[in-house]
Design an enzyme around this catalytic site. Structure first.
Site, PDB file in Angstrom:
ATOM      1  NE  ARG A  23       1.986   4.114  -1.550  1.00  0.00           N
ATOM      2  CZ  ARG A  23       1.466   3.825  -0.821  1.00  0.00           C
ATOM      3  NH1 ARG A  23       0.085   4.350  -0.227  1.00  0.00           N
ATOM      4  NH2 ARG A  23       2.276   2.610   0.727  1.00  0.00           N
TER       5      ARG A  23
ATOM      6  CG  ASP B 171       9.990  -3.590  -2.310  1.00  0.00           C
ATOM      7  OD1 ASP B 171      10.335  -4.975  -2.222  1.00  0.00           O
ATOM      8  OD2 ASP B 171       8.740  -3.067  -2.558  1.00  0.00           O
TER       9      ASP B 171
HETATM   10  P1  AMP Z   1       5.131  -0.969  -0.301  1.00  0.00           P
HETATM   11  O1  AMP Z   1       4.244  -2.013   0.296  1.00  0.00           O
HETATM   12  O2  AMP Z   1       4.881   0.891   0.089  1.00  0.00           O
HETATM   13  O3  AMP Z   1       6.536  -1.158  -0.298  1.00  0.00           O
HETATM   14  O4  AMP Z   1       5.093  -0.884  -2.039  1.00  0.00           O
HETATM   15  C1  AMP Z   1       5.363  -2.008  -2.316  1.00  0.00           C
HETATM   16  C2  AMP Z   1       5.099  -1.401  -3.992  1.00  0.00           C
HETATM   17  O5  AMP Z   1       3.563  -1.220  -3.816  1.00  0.00           O
HETATM   18  C3  AMP Z   1       5.683  -0.438  -4.340  1.00  0.00           C
HETATM   19  O6  AMP Z   1       6.077  -0.516  -6.347  1.00  0.00           O
HETATM   20  C4  AMP Z   1       4.668   0.852  -4.441  1.00  0.00           C
HETATM   21  O7  AMP Z   1       4.675   2.419  -5.556  1.00  0.00           O
HETATM   22  C5  AMP Z   1       2.842   0.400  -4.828  1.00  0.00           C
HETATM   23  N1  AMP Z   1       2.135   1.014  -4.076  1.00  0.00           N
HETATM   24  C6  AMP Z   1       1.837   0.595  -2.727  1.00  0.00           C
HETATM   25  N2  AMP Z   1       0.458   1.347  -2.457  1.00  0.00           N
HETATM   26  C7  AMP Z   1       0.403   1.827  -4.073  1.00  0.00           C
HETATM   27  C8  AMP Z   1      -0.739   2.535  -4.177  1.00  0.00           C
HETATM   28  N3  AMP Z   1      -1.874   2.756  -3.458  1.00  0.00           N
HETATM   29  N4  AMP Z   1      -0.946   2.747  -5.403  1.00  0.00           N
HETATM   30  C9  AMP Z   1      -0.290   2.399  -6.514  1.00  0.00           C
HETATM   31  N5  AMP Z   1       1.221   1.728  -6.340  1.00  0.00           N
HETATM   32  C10 AMP Z   1       1.311   1.492  -4.808  1.00  0.00           C
HETATM   33 MG    MG Z   2       7.973  -0.265   0.351  1.00  0.00          MG
END
Ligand code: AMP
Ligand code: MG
Length: 481
Positions: free
Chosen positions: A91, A246
């Site tokens: 996103r 990540d």
């Molecule tokens: P995060 O929890 O922000 O570290 O995200 C972990 C993974 O999930 C990453 O690949 C993000 O880009 C993906 N991700 C988190 N929220 C969304 C969303 N609303 N739509 C698509 N991908 C998401």
């Molecule tokens: Mg993240």
């Protein structure tokens, strides 16, 4: 569109398997919340232009500036210890790189800008709450002297996002020294893509370790930066909450402000994140988790470190083991400064741990306990249920300070510049978010302004120093994706 921004396309110029090229998905009704004027200027951007309808259109993903090559980056990662071979920007869209006034490049990325090939089941969007949260927290960390990604802007989308409830949508503009993560290296290592690993390593060295000649040098650089970073977190009672590979940068900047929190009542086992059921990312575990993550980076880099695998493992292991000493020494630097000490003595660790033990026993607010040291013993001791126990510790502390022969004025100056008065207290962040969701951004703006000067006494904002009253306390944070 005519808004001219001299984006470079360095990451976009890497081979196709590093990213997916696509534009952000437009939103129905972009609305400005805030542009970070100072950061905009440092990036050579005109804040007024960013606040104009054209600027807001770019910040919402409705218009891509001429010359920009928007991409979503590929990466993998270990999440809570479990391997996920394919994450990537689900996103977020990198618009490109800009030259900062300090001479180094910065990534400019829109977050919440629509689905990408890496979205899996997600909608590619962000809720207003998490966007305000990242703005407040990341800018506070910067003002507190902690390496971090930055907030350039926040805008509303006029659309709704569906989470546990329906929320107003928003887009966040994140600025980072790069978005390279441990997981970016893991992505290619897991695919046995040596060419890509080498390309990535070169890219990372050029960006973050221009002095480094080899993959091992890069690894050592990341280890040193992370040791310094985690020590700074510990010195602020900061709990990241989701130290997945990540979410660990190669630059040494803090990234991902999902479930993080500044601890109030001090206890080393503290966890805020609702999804961290086993306390993997508890305050006290952060240095160990950093080592675990760095071992994953070392593993990914092995084929570049030495063609002889045993040799590669040997030197990489040695580098990872080096974290312990680097961290210990960074931690001591941080806590010596917090105690107003300008010289180093063997027994300083004992002195610092002694205070932390008293704080834990009495459940004293982490920030007030240290700021209180600057305000004199009468203020500091009152924080403890048994002030005489603090007095006993303070006698040793005074004796240690006396050896340095520091005068009262200098000591106060040292203590106030190492121990903030203001941190983003969870209930204040929550209040700013709740008001914002109801259309009132004044509390958000006030909080951001207070946190720009965390070490200054701001008597008019003294209420922002106070821990949450029981009915205000935030005991759990949510990832809020
Ligand atoms: P995060 O929890 O922000 O570290 O995200 C972990 C993974 O999930 C990453 O690949 C993000 O880009 C993906 N991700 C988190 N929220 C969304 C969303 N609303 N739509 C698509 N991908 C998401
Ligand atoms: Mg993240």
């Amino acid at each position: 569109m005519s808004l001219h921004i001299p984006f470079e396309a360095r990451y976009a110029a890497l081979p196709d398997r590093f990213h997916a090229q696509l534009a952000p998905t437009p939103v129905s009704a972009p609305g400005l919340i805030k542009v970070n004027h100072r950061l905009a200027r440092e990036l050579g951007l005109d804040p007024a232009a960013l606040e104009s309808p054209e600027g807001v259109a770019m910040l919402a993903g409705n218009a891509v500036p001429e010359g920009a090559v928007p991409i979503a980056q590929a990466y993998a990662g270990h999440q809570f210890g479990g391997w996920n071979p394919q994450l990537g920007d689900g996103r977020a869209i990198l618009l490109g790189e800009l030259r900062h006034a300090d001479g180094a490049l910065r990534d400019v990325q829109l977050k919440g800008s629509g689905p990408t090939p890496f979205s899996r089941m997600g909608d590619g969007r962000a809720g207003l709450g998490p966007v305000l949260r990242e703005y407040i927290l990341s800018e506070a960390m910067h003002a507190l002297g902690v390496p971090t990604t930055r907030a350039l802007a926040a805008v509303t989308t006029g659309e709704r996002v569906l989470r546990e409830q329906v929320l107003p949508g928003a887009v966040f503009t994140r600025v980072a020294s790069s978005h390279l993560r441990v997981g970016t290296f893991q992505f290619f290592a897991a695919r046995d893509d040596l060419d890509a690993l080498e390309t990535l390593c070169d890219f990372a060295r050029t960006r973050h370790d221009p002095e480094a000649d080899t993959a091992l040098d890069l690894l050592r650089g990341v280890i040193a930066r992370q040791a310094d970073l985690i020590a700074r977190w510990m010195g602020l009672g900061f709990i990241h909450g989701v130290m997945n590979t990540d979410n660990m940068t190669i630059s040494g900047e803090t990234i991902d402000y999902g479930p993080c929190a500044f601890m109030e009542a001090y206890h080393p086992d503290t966890v805020y994140s609702s999804i961290d059921r086993h306390g993997r990312y508890a305050y006290r575990n952060q240095p160990e988790i950093a080592v675990w993550n760095l071992a994953q980076l070392a593993t990914a880099l092995l084929p570049l470190i030495d063609a002889d695998q045993d040799r590669a493992i040997e030197v990489a292991t040695e580098a990872v083991h080096g974290f312990a000493d680097l961290y210990q020494s960074a931690w001591l630097d941080v806590f010596r400064a917090k105690l107003g000490l300008a010289t180093a003595r063997e027994e300083d660790a004992k002195l610092a741990h002694g205070l932390l033990r008293l704080m834990a026993e009495a459940g004293v607010d982490f920030t007030l306990a240290f700021r209180g040291l600057a305000e004199g013993q009468e203020v500091a001791r009152k924080l403890y249920a048994q002030p005489e126990i603090f007095d006993a510790w303070a006698r040793d502390w005074r004796a240690r300070l006396a050896e340095e022969g520091v005068d009262a004025e200098t000591l106060t100056a040292r203590l106030t510049s190492a121990n903030p008065a203001f941190i983003p207290r969870n209930h204040r962040v929550e209040q700013a978010i709740q008001a914002g969701m109801a259309g009132d951004f004044a509390p958000f703006h006030t909080l951001v302004a207070v946190l720009e000067r965390p070490f200054d006494d701001q008597p008019e904002h003294a209420a922002y120093m106070a821990p949450a009253r029981p009915e205000e306390a935030v005991r759990e944070t949510f990832c809020g994706t």
